[in-house]
Design a protein around this motif. Structure first.
Motif, PDB file in Angstrom:
ATOM      1  N   LYS A 215       0.827  -1.212   0.000  1.00  0.00           N
ATOM      2  CA  LYS A 215       0.000   0.000   0.000  1.00  0.00           C
ATOM      3  C   LYS A 215       0.860   1.261   0.000  1.00  0.00           C
ATOM      4  O   LYS A 215       0.540   2.247  -0.687  1.00  0.00           O
ATOM      5  CB  LYS A 215      -0.931   0.001   1.217  1.00  0.00           C
ATOM      6  CG  LYS A 215      -2.104  -0.969   1.104  1.00  0.00           C
ATOM      7  CD  LYS A 215      -3.016  -0.857   2.303  1.00  0.00           C
ATOM      8  CE  LYS A 215      -4.207  -1.787   2.182  1.00  0.00           C
ATOM      9  NZ  LYS A 215      -5.115  -1.671   3.360  1.00  0.00           N
TER      10      LYS A 215
ATOM     11  N   ARG B 269       0.777   3.993  -2.965  1.00  0.00           N
ATOM     12  CA  ARG B 269       0.456   5.405  -2.710  1.00  0.00           C
ATOM     13  C   ARG B 269       1.448   6.323  -3.410  1.00  0.00           C
ATOM     14  O   ARG B 269       1.061   7.296  -4.070  1.00  0.00           O
ATOM     15  CB  ARG B 269       0.479   5.679  -1.208  1.00  0.00           C
ATOM     16  CG  ARG B 269      -0.700   5.146  -0.426  1.00  0.00           C
ATOM     17  CD  ARG B 269      -0.432   5.242   1.055  1.00  0.00           C
ATOM     18  NE  ARG B 269      -1.474   4.611   1.853  1.00  0.00           N
ATOM     19  CZ  ARG B 269      -1.329   4.241   3.110  1.00  0.00           C
ATOM     20  NH1 ARG B 269      -0.170   4.420   3.730  1.00  0.00           N
ATOM     21  NH2 ARG B 269      -2.326   3.683   3.761  1.00  0.00           N
TER      22      ARG B 269
ATOM     23  N   ALA C 177      -2.282  10.748  -1.461  1.00  0.00           N
ATOM     24  CA  ALA C 177      -3.033   9.655  -2.090  1.00  0.00           C
ATOM     25  C   ALA C 177      -4.382   9.499  -1.399  1.00  0.00           C
ATOM     26  O   ALA C 177      -4.541   8.730  -0.450  1.00  0.00           O
ATOM     27  CB  ALA C 177      -2.240   8.352  -2.017  1.00  0.00           C
TER      28      ALA C 177
ATOM     29  N   VAL D 194      -5.895   2.276  -3.962  1.00  0.00           N
ATOM     30  CA  VAL D 194      -5.784   3.278  -2.895  1.00  0.00           C
ATOM     31  C   VAL D 194      -7.104   3.420  -2.132  1.00  0.00           C
ATOM     32  O   VAL D 194      -7.278   4.349  -1.343  1.00  0.00           O
ATOM     33  CB  VAL D 194      -5.339   4.650  -3.461  1.00  0.00           C
ATOM     34  CG1 VAL D 194      -3.921   4.590  -3.950  1.00  0.00           C
ATOM     35  CG2 VAL D 194      -6.276   5.139  -4.550  1.00  0.00           C
TER      36      VAL D 194
ATOM     37  N   ASN E 230      -6.240   5.299   3.413  1.00  0.00           N
ATOM     38  CA  ASN E 230      -5.912   6.608   2.862  1.00  0.00           C
ATOM     39  C   ASN E 230      -6.998   7.622   3.218  1.00  0.00           C
ATOM     40  O   ASN E 230      -8.172   7.249   3.384  1.00  0.00           O
ATOM     41  CB  ASN E 230      -5.769   6.527   1.339  1.00  0.00           C
ATOM     42  CG  ASN E 230      -4.562   5.714   0.920  1.00  0.00           C
ATOM     43  OD1 ASN E 230      -3.528   5.747   1.576  1.00  0.00           O
ATOM     44  ND2 ASN E 230      -4.694   4.967  -0.165  1.00  0.00           N
TER      45      ASN E 230
END
Length: 372
Positions: free
Chosen positions: A126, A130, A181, A204, A234
């Protein structure tokens, strides 16, 4: 006048069936004298309302792009304009295409292996995704020669927090995404944009919906509540207007983002139209053509303000909270507030409203006929 023409006039007049509404035994008579002032006064409210609807239609103005004033109006300026067209289309546009292609090459050559090989390392995957999404958005902004000035602290990842912004174009998301992000709430689009939504942007945490599907509202509302509770998710970005507005006005904010029981962080976006109008009218222009318009302009100039986070006050409803945040964004970006629901852009006016207006006007005309 021939008899056939006269027959057509009689037929078209009889189709109105006005005499059906007159009392029995009455008929429309020819006017006895000249038109009097009182006859105009009787229908002046209807005329005033109709003229006002045409001249001051604040709803339609929210979704109209304002073409720039022509400046190549004489023999001295026209050669300069032609030179600018050659520079923009023959020099800048090819360079920008190469820049964007280079960005996609770097992005895809990194994103695909990371997304496929790091399935068991979610946190690391992740974080890399991002950075990659922020990078490709920066290449997009670079392909417009974007000049973006950010004010305020950069958004951070925190639970129970949602960001809301005014909406002018899909590029709003790109302008904001190159700094942070975000996981955005967005309408599902067809074509290559829909392909990016279902593959890259889902990484995301973006959430998609379809306006025509009533069930999507319940699903999206549940996903929103789950997303804001996650500490590693996020930051959530919502455009509460629900549609693109031309960056001169703000329409009503939907209350859903303000009833999640979390902190709301307003973002104000203002585009400078000196080089290009960033407003995207999705009914008249595809997003591909919109991007081409931006890439063949001199530059996209924009300012973004991250405003002070807000929480709902005691006794304040979700609608009042939404209006208070809209006031902040409108004031900071210099936008005019209008009391319209942006979803009216996608629907026709109610037939009942038109029938009430027609009935009111017919009653006023019949009243005058009865007096005579």
């Amino acid at each position: 006048m021939t008899s056939s023409t006269a027959g057509k006039l009689v037929t078209s007049r009889s189709e109105l069936n006005i005499e059906d509404y007159l009392p029995s035994g009455s008929s429309i008579q020819e006017p006895r004298g000249k038109l009097r002032l009182i006859d105009l006064i009787d229908i002046s409210p209807t005329l005033t309302e109709a003229a006002g609807a045409i001249v001051d239609d604040s709803f339609t103005r929210c979704f109209k792009s304002n073409p720039p004033e022509p400046w190549n109006w004489n023999i001295y300026l026209f050669p300069l304009w032609c030179f600018g067209v050659v520079v923009r289309y023959c020099i800048l546009f090819p360079l920008r295409c190469l820049t964007l292609a280079f960005g996609w090459f770097i992005f895809l050559s990194t994103f695909i292996p990371v997304h496929s090989l790091l399935k068991g390392h979610d946190r690391l995957r992740k974080n890399i995704e991002r950075v990659l999404v922020e990078m490709i958005c920066s290449f997009f902004v670079g392909s417009w020669t974007g000049v973006v000035k950010y004010h305020g602290p950069r958004p951070s990842i925190r639970p129970k927090q949602v960001y809301v912004a005014n909406h002018t174009s899909m590029i709003d998301f790109i302008v904001l995404e190159q700094m942070t992000a975000f996981a955005v709430i967005m309408q599902k689009h067809p074509g290559w944009v829909g392909l990016l939504q279902s593959t890259i942007l889902e990484s995301v945490g973006c959430i998609w919906f379809n306006r025509s599907e009533a069930k999507d509202r319940e699903i999206v509302a549940r996903k929103l509540r789950d997303h804001v509770q996650g500490a590693d998710n996020n930051p959530l970005l919502i455009f509460p207007e629900g549609t693109c507005v031309n960056n001169n006005y703000t329409v009503m904010f939907k209350k859903g983002a303000f009833e999640l029981g979390c902190t709301v962080c307003p973002i104000a976006i203002k585009y400078n139209k000196i080089f290009v109008d960033a407003f995207w009218n999705s009914r008249k222009q595809s997003f591909t053509m919109h991007l081409l318009q931006l890439m063949t302009s001199w530059a996209v100039v924009c300012e973004v303000w991250y405003l002070e986070p807000q929480t709902i006050r005691p006794g304040e409803t979700g609608i009042e909270f939404a209006e208070r945040v809209r006031d902040m964004i409108s004031l900071r970006a210099g936008l005019k507030k209008v009391p319209w629901d942006g979803y009216l852009k996608y629907s026709r006016p109610s037939s009942k409203h038109s029938e009430r207006k027609q009935q009111s006007f017919a009653e006023s005309i019949l009243a005058r006929l009865e007096e005579k």
